[in-house]
Design a protein around this motif. Structure first.
Motif, short mmCIF file in Angstrom:
data_model
loop_
_atom_site.label_atom_id
_atom_site.label_comp_id
_atom_site.label_asym_id
_atom_site.label_seq_id
_atom_site.Cartn_x
_atom_site.Cartn_y
_atom_site.Cartn_z
N MET A 257 0.83 -1.20 0.00
CA MET A 257 0.00 0.00 0.00
C MET A 257 0.86 1.25 0.00
N GLU A 258 1.94 1.21 0.76
CA GLU A 258 2.86 2.35 0.81
C GLU A 258 3.47 2.60 -0.56
N MET A 259 3.86 1.52 -1.24
CA MET A 259 4.45 1.66 -2.56
C MET A 259 3.49 2.33 -3.54
N PHE A 260 2.24 1.88 -3.52
CA PHE A 260 1.28 2.39 -4.49
C PHE A 260 0.76 3.77 -4.16
N PHE A 261 0.60 4.06 -2.88
CA PHE A 261 -0.08 5.29 -2.52
C PHE A 261 0.81 6.38 -1.95
N SER A 262 2.04 6.07 -1.61
CA SER A 262 2.86 7.08 -0.96
C SER A 262 3.09 8.29 -1.86
N GLN B 162 1.72 13.88 -3.35
CA GLN B 162 1.22 14.85 -4.33
C GLN B 162 -0.07 15.50 -3.83
N LEU B 163 -0.95 14.69 -3.26
CA LEU B 163 -2.19 15.23 -2.71
C LEU B 163 -1.90 16.21 -1.59
N ASP B 164 -0.95 15.87 -0.71
CA ASP B 164 -0.57 16.78 0.37
C ASP B 164 -0.02 18.08 -0.19
N ARG B 165 0.83 17.98 -1.21
CA ARG B 165 1.38 19.20 -1.83
C ARG B 165 0.27 20.05 -2.42
N ASN B 166 -0.66 19.40 -3.11
CA ASN B 166 -1.77 20.14 -3.71
C ASN B 166 -2.66 20.78 -2.65
N THR B 167 -2.88 20.06 -1.56
CA THR B 167 -3.70 20.59 -0.48
C THR B 167 -3.03 21.82 0.14
N VAL B 168 -1.74 21.71 0.40
CA VAL B 168 -1.00 22.85 0.97
C VAL B 168 -1.05 24.04 0.01
N LYS B 169 -0.83 23.77 -1.27
CA LYS B 169 -0.87 24.84 -2.27
C LYS B 169 -2.25 25.51 -2.29
#
Length: 123
Positions: free
Chosen positions: A53-58, A63-70
């Motif tokens: 799961m870590e491999m597929f979703f990390s 990217q989602l975290d970066r987009n959320t912060v942006k």
């Protein structure tokens, strides 16, 4: 490929990448033993679900975290810009009110002088 035997290295790779039926995997490993180590690695990885799961979703989560912060920064900047505009309007209102107050103060001073003059004339 399902009803066909594995004859070439290309067919072996296609089978490796696409098959999950145990019979086909055994046929592949029997004819091409070099795939056994790759299947063992995949099997061990699948045993550790958390790592898979870590491999597929990390990366997606990063990217989602970066987009959320942006997005949050952009939202805060819009809010700051709106507040600046509001402050600018209020400063203009205060400036106008100060000018009006100064004019009224001057008028009061003029009226007080006239009142004093009238009082002196009465005496």
């Amino acid at each position: 490929m399902q009803n066909k035997s594995i004859e070439t290295p290309l067919e072996a790779w296609l089978t490796f990448l696409s098959e999950d039926a145990p019979e086909r995997i055994i046929a592949l490993i029997t004819k091409y033993p070099e795939f056994k180590a790759m299947y063992e690695t995949l099997y061990q990885m699948c045993q550790n679900t958390e790592r898979v799961m870590e491999m597929f979703f990390s990366e997606e989560l990063r990217q989602l975290d970066r987009n959320t912060v942006k997005y949050m920064i952009e939202e805060q900047q819009r809010e700051i810009d709106q507040q600046k505009e509001e402050l600018k309007r209020k400063d203009e209102q205060i400036s106008q009110q100060t000018q009006q107050l100064d004019q009224q103060t001057q008028q009061i001073a003029i009226l007080q002088k006239k009142l004093e003059q009238l009082n002196k004339q009465k005496e």
